[in-house]
Design an enzyme around this catalytic site. Structure first.
Site, PDB file in Angstrom:
ATOM      1  N   GLU A 172     -10.895 -11.100  -6.283  1.00 30.70           N
ATOM      2  CA  GLU A 172      -9.493 -11.050  -5.847  1.00 30.70           C
ATOM      3  C   GLU A 172      -9.096 -12.311  -5.101  1.00 30.70           C
ATOM      4  OE1 GLU A 172      -8.807  -7.728  -3.202  1.00 30.70           O
ATOM      5  OE2 GLU A 172     -10.820  -7.852  -2.367  1.00 30.70           O
ATOM      6  N   ARG A 220     -10.943   3.344  -2.028  1.00 31.79           N
ATOM      7  CA  ARG A 220     -10.544   2.503  -0.890  1.00 31.79           C
ATOM      8  C   ARG A 220     -10.985   3.196   0.395  1.00 31.79           C
ATOM      9  NH1 ARG A 220      -5.757   1.435  -4.218  1.00 31.79           N
ATOM     10  NH2 ARG A 220      -5.444  -0.800  -4.328  1.00 31.79           N
ATOM     11  N   ARG A 227       2.421 -10.281  -1.527  1.00 30.12           N
ATOM     12  CA  ARG A 227       2.612  -9.054  -2.315  1.00 30.12           C
ATOM     13  C   ARG A 227       3.555  -8.058  -1.658  1.00 30.12           C
ATOM     14  NH1 ARG A 227      -3.462  -6.365  -1.774  1.00 30.12           N
ATOM     15  NH2 ARG A 227      -2.553  -4.332  -2.171  1.00 30.12           N
ATOM     16  N   HIS A 272       0.798  -1.229   0.000  1.00 26.78           N
ATOM     17  CA  HIS A 272       0.000   0.000   0.000  1.00 26.78           C
ATOM     18  C   HIS A 272       0.828   1.274   0.000  1.00 26.78           C
ATOM     19  CE1 HIS A 272      -3.368  -2.737   0.637  1.00 26.78           C
ATOM     20  NE2 HIS A 272      -3.945  -1.871  -0.142  1.00 26.78           N
ATOM     21  N   CYS A 291      -9.260  -3.225 -10.907  1.00 22.61           N
ATOM     22  CA  CYS A 291      -8.777  -2.097 -10.104  1.00 22.61           C
ATOM     23  C   CYS A 291      -7.472  -2.423  -9.391  1.00 22.61           C
ATOM     24  CB  CYS A 291      -9.844  -1.643  -9.113  1.00 22.61           C
ATOM     25  SG  CYS A 291     -10.357  -2.948  -7.998  1.00 22.61           S
ATOM     26  N   ASP A 333      -4.348  -8.702  -4.889  1.00 21.22           N
ATOM     27  CA  ASP A 333      -4.558  -9.881  -4.052  1.00 21.22           C
ATOM     28  C   ASP A 333      -4.684 -11.145  -4.885  1.00 21.22           C
ATOM     29  OD1 ASP A 333      -4.398  -9.036  -1.347  1.00 21.22           O
ATOM     30  OD2 ASP A 333      -6.268  -7.934  -1.617  1.00 21.22           O
TER      31      ASP A 333
HETATM   32  C1  PEP Z   1      -6.512  -5.603  -5.086  1.00 19.21           C
HETATM   33  O1  PEP Z   1      -6.388  -6.492  -4.254  1.00 19.21           O
HETATM   34  O2  PEP Z   1      -6.164  -5.710  -6.271  1.00 19.21           O
HETATM   35  C2  PEP Z   1      -7.100  -4.305  -4.714  1.00 19.21           C
HETATM   36  C3  PEP Z   1      -7.371  -3.396  -5.618  1.00 19.21           C
HETATM   37  O3  PEP Z   1      -7.331  -4.066  -3.405  1.00 19.21           O
HETATM   38  P1  PEP Z   1      -6.208  -3.658  -2.347  1.00 19.21           P
HETATM   39  O4  PEP Z   1      -4.954  -3.343  -3.115  1.00 19.21           O
HETATM   40  O5  PEP Z   1      -6.734  -2.495  -1.583  1.00 19.21           O
HETATM   41  O6  PEP Z   1      -6.073  -4.906  -1.532  1.00 19.21           O
HETATM   42 MG    MG Z   2      -7.381  -6.408  -2.341  1.00 13.33          MG
END
Ligand code: PEP
Ligand code: MG
Length: 537
Positions: free
Chosen positions: A428, A293, A462, A186, A499, A452
């Site tokens: 995801e 988000r 990740r 993040h 996304c 994810d």
């Molecule tokens: C994802 O998992 O691709 C996603 C967009 O959500 P986040 O990155 O907030 O887990």
């Molecule tokens: Mg996610």
């Protein structure tokens, strides 16, 4: 020169600010020149006063005078001779260093407050500790408040939490680099939202860089250079200028509609964390918001946001977007996203644990507050609701039942909302992709969360830079799941977006166009380049 993972594009040449994580070890030292030591203490205390004044002003503006009052009481503590005077006396009487004297006085105050019957006074222990720690950090030269750094700062940290990044002041912080993390952690996503360069996964940069060092950050190649010579600086200044020029040229695409070579119209949208981020999305030519988000509304504060506070945020984005779509994802907390006021159990595998929709279906109080706020916001624009981490139809159905309860409540209260609001899910979890043909019958849309989806499909964390070579968006298994999901949506006449960060990945876009993806949602800074690639494919 060190190579890490290129997390956010661009070049920065600035000064290192190391975000210290270390605990401060207090060692008693005998001091000869006690007056110099008292002066050192006074410097640290007056710096604390300046810091607190600034924080208080910011807090007054952002959260109101009542919440900011706590900082006023901290400032008063600095002026209290019983406190600072006692530390000075201890330095003089015992001829010891300021750090040790401060801890002795702190311990004494804590013991006194702790022994009081009055609960209010007992609670003041936290304030005393807070002020004490602030002075200790100042004595050690550790500046921790990321919003208080100098201009032209490059933050160097082991890692930055989502709430650290939320604090960053873009007018001062020009880049950041971290020891750990991957392209989809993040902190990296946040860097792209803020449109500042970042390199992550550098392993030992915190240990090698010192605050004040000069640094070059190359977010395109994932390279950093510490204390570069003049020639290297000149070389990177030229690269930076070229990069900015190309960025400027792409601006001609801002109001161009995105159509593929085969003539398919696609939407290129932005991902946002804070309501104000929506402005960056539109400035960069985004067609709307493909992922809000919302967990960021819950961060950087000491209690849950109320329905009213959330309503204001959703109303703001709905009004800013007007006709354009805004996909609001319900709370996705857990994993690497934690809330200080919502203690969650320590888990062996937080990414496989109590998070996102799982938590919301258990804590329906939290969930309903949010759904009511989103519904109320939907009266002001084109909001859609998306549930995260769905693994089964039951979870989606249960979420919709709770949504229906919220609608019934609002109706009874006479509050406006969009009765036909679209509801979709994030795909995801591999189970959702494999079962997409079934899920597609029930949802209004899918949005593939590759960040994810990739980590779960390939069993590759990740966030872990050591195995980032395994985290491959183009792995055939990942591509098959994506293709299946898009086809399953289309078979039921539904749209499918993406996304996850892969939607803005220049090397992946041609394949996604070929698969027929309808909507690409990404960090604002990637939108224009993505538009250009989509139009050429
Ligand atoms: C994802 O998992 O691709 C996603 C967009 O959500 P986040 O990155 O907030 O887990
Ligand atoms: Mg996610």
């Amino acid at each position: 020169m060190k190579t890490g993972i290129a997390a956010s594009k661009g070049y920065a040449i600035g000064n290192v600010f190391v975000k210290e994580e270390k605990e401060i070890k207090i060692v008693e030292q005998h001091i000869e020149d006690v007056e110099a030591e008292v002066a050192r203490l006074n410097d640290a205390t007056s710096l604390a006063r300046t810091q607190l004044e600034k924080i208080k002003d910011k807090a007054e503006k952002e959260v109101g005078a009542d919440k900011a009052a706590v900082f006023e009481s901290h400032i008063m503590m600095l002026d209290d001779p019983e406190f600072t005077g006692a530390i000075e006396n201890t330095i003089r009487d015992k001829q010891i260093n300021a750090e040790k004297a401060l801890t002795e006085v702190l311990d004494m105050f804590i013991a006194i407050f702790d022994s009081m019957d009055d609960e209010y006074m007992r609670e003041r222990v936290a304030d005393v500790k807070d002020v004490g720690t602030r002075i200790l950090k100042n004595l050690a030269g550790i500046v921790e408040d990321l919003s208080e750094v100098e201009n032209n700062t490059v933050i160097v940290a082991h890692d930055l939490t989502p709430s650290d990044t939320a604090q960053l002041d873009k007018s001062k912080v020009i880049a950041f680099v971290t020891n750990i993390g991957g392209r989809t952690s993040h902190s990296a996503i946040m860097a792209r939202t803020l449109e500042i360069p970042a390199v992550v996964g550098l392993n030992d940069i915190v240990q090698t860089a010192k605050s004040g060092d000069k640094i070059i950050v190359d977010g395109n190649e994932g390279i950093i250079i510490l204390n570069p010579d003049e020639a290297t600086i000149a070389e990177y200044e030229a690269k930076k200028a070229q990069f900015e020029k190309e960025k400027e040229e792409l601006k001609k695409l801002i109001s161009v509609k995105t159509v593929t070579k085969a003539g398919k119209k696609v939407k290129v949208m932005g991902n946002i964390g804070k309501p104000e981020d929506i402005n960056g999305v539109f400035e960069n030519g985004g067609d709307g918001v493909g992922l809000f988000r919302t967990e960021f509304l819950y961060m950087d504060r000491d209690s849950m946001p109320t329905e009213e506070e959330q309503f204001q945020a959703y109303k703001y984005v709905a009004e800013k977007a007007g006709e354009r779509e805004v996909v609001v994802r319900t709370l996705d907390i857990g994993g690497d996203k934690k809330l200080p006021y919502l203690p969650l159990p320590e888990e062996m595998n937080p990414f496989l644990g109590y998070r996102a929709i799982r938590l919301c279906l258990d804590r329906t109080d939290i969930f309903k507050t949010q759904l009511r706020a989103i519904l109320r916001g939907s009266a002001f624009g084109n909001l859609m609701i998306m549930f995260p981490m769905i693994s089964s139809l039951e979870e989606f159905n249960k979420s919709k039942e709770i949504l229906a309860e919220c609608m019934a409540e609002l109706k009874a209260e006479g509050k406006a909302y969009n009765e036909n609001i679209s509801t979709g899910i994030m795909v995801e979890i591999p189970a959702a992709a494999v079962n997409a043909d079934e899920l597609a019958k029930h949802v209004d849309f899918f949005s593939i969360g590759t960040n994810d989806l990739i980590q779960y499909t390939l069993a590759a964390d990740r966030m872990n830079e050591k195995i980032s070579y395994l985290y491959n968006p183009m792995h055939p298994a990942v591509l098959k799941l994506i293709k299946m999901t898009i086809e399953a949506a289309h078979a039921q006449g539904k749209w499918c977006g993406m996304c996850g960060e892969m939607a803005g990945d220049e090397t992946a876009i041609p394949t996604l166009v070929k698969y027929g993806l309808d909507e690409f949602s990404m960090s604002a800074s990637s939108i224009l380049t993505a538009k250009q690639i989509i139009m050429n494919n």
